[in-house]
Design a protein around this motif. Structure first.
Motif, PDB file in Angstrom:
ATOM      1  N   ALA A   1       6.149  -1.270   5.470  1.00 25.57           N
ATOM      2  CA  ALA A   1       5.238  -1.312   4.320  1.00 25.57           C
ATOM      3  C   ALA A   1       5.821  -2.173   3.209  1.00 25.57           C
TER       4      ALA A   1
ATOM      5  N   LYS B   1      -1.399  -3.113  -0.389  1.00 25.67           N
ATOM      6  CA  LYS B   1      -0.093  -3.046   0.282  1.00 25.67           C
ATOM      7  C   LYS B   1       0.919  -2.267  -0.565  1.00 25.67           C
TER       8      LYS B   1
ATOM      9  N   GLN C   1       0.099   1.332   0.020  1.00 21.45           N
ATOM     10  CA  GLN C   1       0.611   1.771   1.314  1.00 21.45           C
ATOM     11  C   GLN C   1       2.117   2.024   1.260  1.00 21.45           C
TER      12      GLN C   1
ATOM     13  N   GLN D   1       2.865   5.162  -0.538  1.00 19.68           N
ATOM     14  CA  GLN D   1       2.536   6.310   0.305  1.00 19.68           C
ATOM     15  C   GLN D   1       3.672   6.601   1.290  1.00 19.68           C
ATOM     16  N   ARG D   2       4.313   5.551   1.777  1.00 20.76           N
ATOM     17  CA  ARG D   2       5.387   5.697   2.768  1.00 20.76           C
ATOM     18  C   ARG D   2       6.752   5.945   2.133  1.00 20.76           C
TER      19      ARG D   2
END
Length: 161
Positions: free
Chosen positions: A25, A95, A98, A101-102
């Motif tokens: 990510a 992006k 994302q 989130q990770r």
């Protein structure tokens, strides 16, 4: 001996799979960032050359009608730049979301410290404060302003000169 990130913040250890997903990510964020800024460089360079060419024509001739087609081309290039920039900016924001989130809990690279710093707030790390120092105007906003300046310039030539 310095404490590791895990010891300092009571950050839970994460699996190799979680680490791999976060790295992927983060790599996607870097790729979108490069695309975003390379796109802006290409359009900025094209507009700069076109304005230089318009300036040369304006200086060397009294025929101002030659400036109008070039200004229309410049305006169209700037409009394409704006819409391309907006589209790629959305990919970039996606992006980033994302990657956030990770991001493992407690890392604070993109979330917390990263968000605060990017929003113009100062962030304290190891008793040292870090800040952008230019207020809350983001790089993305600055590019939009630059595009607007080019558009106003071309519109001025088309309708005033």
């Amino acid at each position: 001996m310095a404490k590791s990130l895990f010891e300092k913040k009571n950050v839970k250890k994460i699996s190799e799979e979680e680490t791999r997903l976060y790295e992927a990510a983060s790599s996607n964020v870097l790729n979108e960032t490069l695309v975003l800024w390379q796109l802006s460089q290409v359009f900025l360079l094209g507009n700069t050359f076109l304005i230089g060419f318009i300036g040369i024509i304006f200086e060397r001739t009294n025929d101002k009608t030659a400036l109008i087609p070039l200004s229309i081309i410049g305006l169209l290039i700037s409009i394409l730049w704006f819409f391309s920039f907006m589209r790629i900016s959305k990919y970039y924001e996606f992006k980033i979301a994302q990657a956030k989130q990770r991001e493992p809990d407690g890392w604070m690279l993109l979330r917390e410290d990263g968000e605060n710093f990017s929003e113009g707030d100062s962030v304290k790390i190891n008793d040292k404060k870090y800040s952008v120092g230019l207020g809350r105007l983001s790089n993305l906003a600055i590019v939009k302003i630059l595009i607007l300046i080019f558009m106003i310039f071309y519109l001025y030539i088309i309708f005033v000169i």
